[in-house]
Design a protein around this motif. Structure first.
Motif, PDB file in Angstrom:
ATOM      1  N   CYS A  40      -5.192  76.146  -5.343  1.00  0.00           N
ATOM      2  CA  CYS A  40      -5.948  77.401  -5.296  1.00  0.00           C
ATOM      3  C   CYS A  40      -5.557  78.134  -4.018  1.00  0.00           C
ATOM      4  O   CYS A  40      -5.555  77.558  -2.930  1.00  0.00           O
ATOM      5  CB  CYS A  40      -7.448  77.114  -5.292  1.00  0.00           C
ATOM      6  SG  CYS A  40      -8.436  78.582  -4.909  1.00  0.00           S
ATOM      7  N   CYS A  43      -9.079  78.369  -1.629  1.00  0.00           N
ATOM      8  CA  CYS A  43      -9.691  77.187  -1.002  1.00  0.00           C
ATOM      9  C   CYS A  43      -8.713  76.029  -0.878  1.00  0.00           C
ATOM     10  O   CYS A  43      -9.057  74.979  -0.371  1.00  0.00           O
ATOM     11  CB  CYS A  43     -10.939  76.761  -1.781  1.00  0.00           C
ATOM     12  SG  CYS A  43     -10.549  76.034  -3.387  1.00  0.00           S
ATOM     13  N   CYS A  79      -9.606  78.077 -10.604  1.00  0.00           N
ATOM     14  CA  CYS A  79     -10.171  77.134  -9.649  1.00  0.00           C
ATOM     15  C   CYS A  79     -11.668  77.023  -9.934  1.00  0.00           C
ATOM     16  O   CYS A  79     -12.390  78.001  -9.770  1.00  0.00           O
ATOM     17  CB  CYS A  79      -9.934  77.613  -8.223  1.00  0.00           C
ATOM     18  SG  CYS A  79     -10.809  76.616  -6.993  1.00  0.00           S
ATOM     19  N   CYS A  82     -13.930  77.885  -6.799  1.00  0.00           N
ATOM     20  CA  CYS A  82     -14.089  79.317  -6.493  1.00  0.00           C
ATOM     21  C   CYS A  82     -14.523  80.099  -7.729  1.00  0.00           C
ATOM     22  O   CYS A  82     -14.947  81.234  -7.617  1.00  0.00           O
ATOM     23  CB  CYS A  82     -12.784  79.911  -5.995  1.00  0.00           C
ATOM     24  SG  CYS A  82     -12.133  79.131  -4.539  1.00  0.00           S
TER      25      CYS A  82
END
Ligand SMILES: [Zn+2]
Length: 403
Positions: A40, A43, A79, A82
């Protein structure tokens, strides 16, 4: 072509070689990103789910004269952490760029040896692409020069665009680096410099400038503890200008014969005596003109004397010299010379300051010459920021990118 060549020759790590196409006289490698390297972008989590691809093409370093492009289907991932769908990061290129970092580095290397036009031609991209690469590199390195160690500086204005546009340049006299380029001339051009100087907490000890009221006002206001030193070359230029005015005035009053003599010595008056050309009879012609014009002779010899002010043994002798010179000039009875003497008397402190800090704006002359060269080069100064960045970079020959 193999994946390991892709890595060792082109620096693509974590990608697999897929295929090569030969088209339009160039090479195009298609590469693919390995599934286990998906992350990702926000993150950095590995726990992501593929959601298709977005294909992009990047220019990279050529093989000889063959341009090379790389096609990468950039994976899109979801993701869960997120709760976003995004492309994974592309480590070999800057965001929104159509070329790789390797291509950028190569273009910068070439830019030290070739003009922008030459680099663009060799790499088969537009002039603007190469200019943007250089500009971003210069921004990274030179946009905000560190000011905290400034001790002795010189300030001067430089005419660009045949005097239609001015830049105000500040030079670090201890390193030779340009530390500020301001738009325009006069006090306002320096405002951003003072702001940044205050923030840097630098302890500037001495400043070399000309005798203009704008600079004097700005320096005494913004650097009250610094010693202001009037630049000897600017002072001598002022004296030369006065000598020219006087010659013009005498010319207007002269008889026809006198006019002829005065006309012929126009440049000789401004030349240093040691530069007069004997073969062309310059000494003789100058002597003759001075013999016929007592006021011109007086002014001329005063000018030649004044240049000795900066060659005195010490402060005490310099002061005696200056006072003597001022008395003689004021006693000359020539209004232009008397006026000049009054100006210099008012600025005597800044003249004497040379004996505390023997500095001048002379080193800026080198910068000035570099700017003239840059102006002659094709890109001129259409992109004002680029032009200013090049001035800031000018002392570091390593970054002296050619136009
Ligand atoms: Zn995430």
């Amino acid at each position: 072509m193999s994946t390991s060549l892709l890595y060792h020759a082109f620096g693509f790590r974590g990608y697999d070689y897929v295929k090569t196409d030969y088209r339009d006289g160039g090479l195009t490698f298609t590469i693919g990103q390995r599934r286990h390297t998906y992350r990702c972008q926000v993150c950095n989590s590995r726990d992501v789910h593929p959601r298709g691809h977005q294909e992009r093409t990047f220019k990279t370093v050529p093989i000889g004269h063959k341009p090379v492009s790389v096609v990468l289907p950039i994976p899109r991932v979801h993701c869960p952490r997120c709760d976003l769908i995004r492309q994974v990061a592309v480590p070999f290129a800057d965001p929104r760029r159509t070329y790789t970092r390797a291509f950028e580095r190569y273009a910068l290397e070439l830019g030290r040896l070739m003009t922008i036009q030459d680099v663009a031609q060799h790499l088969q991209v537009s002039w603007d692409v190469i200019k943007d690469i250089q500009k971003r590199d210069l921004q990274r390195r030179f946009r905000k020069p560190r000011l905290c160690k400034l001790k002795r500086i010189a300030i001067d204005e430089i005419a660009v665009a045949k005097g239609h546009r001015y830049l105000t340049v500040v030079l670090n006299l201890d390193t030779g680096a340009v530390v500020f380029v301001g738009e325009g001339k006069g006090a306002e051009a320096l405002d951003p410099f003072w702001r940044r100087l205050r923030a840097s907490k630098a302890k500037v000890e001495a400043v070399a400038t000309d005798m203009s009221a704008a600079y004097i006002g700005a320096v005494t206001r913004c650097l009250p503890d610094a010693t202001l030193v009037f630049d000897r070359f600017h002072v001598m230029k002022l004296v030369n200008d006065k000598l020219t005015s006087l010659r013009r005035q005498l010319h207007a009053q002269a008889t026809a014969e006198g006019k002829q003599v005065l006309k012929g010595v126009r440049w000789l008056l401004l030349k240093r005596p040691e530069n007069l050309d004997a073969r062309r009879g310059e000494q003789r012609r100058l002597r003759e003109a001075l013999r016929l014009n007592a006021p011109l002779a007086a002014a001329y010899y005063l000018k030649e004397d004044l240049s000795q002010f900066w060659e005195q043994e010490d402060e005490e002798q310099a002061q005696a010299f200056l006072l003597d010179w001022l008395a003689r000039a004021e006693g000359s009875g020539i209004p232009i010379v008397v006026g000049l003497a009054q100006t210099l008397r008012e600025h005597a402190l800044g003249l004497m300051a040379y004996y505390d800090y023997p500095i001048s704006t002379g080193p800026l002359e080198g910068t000035n010459n570099k700017i003239k060269t840059m102006k002659r080069q094709a890109y001129g100064y259409r992109d004002k920021e680029f032009f200013k960045l090049k001035i800031l970079a000018a002392h570091e020959t390593k970054y002296a990118l050619l136009g």
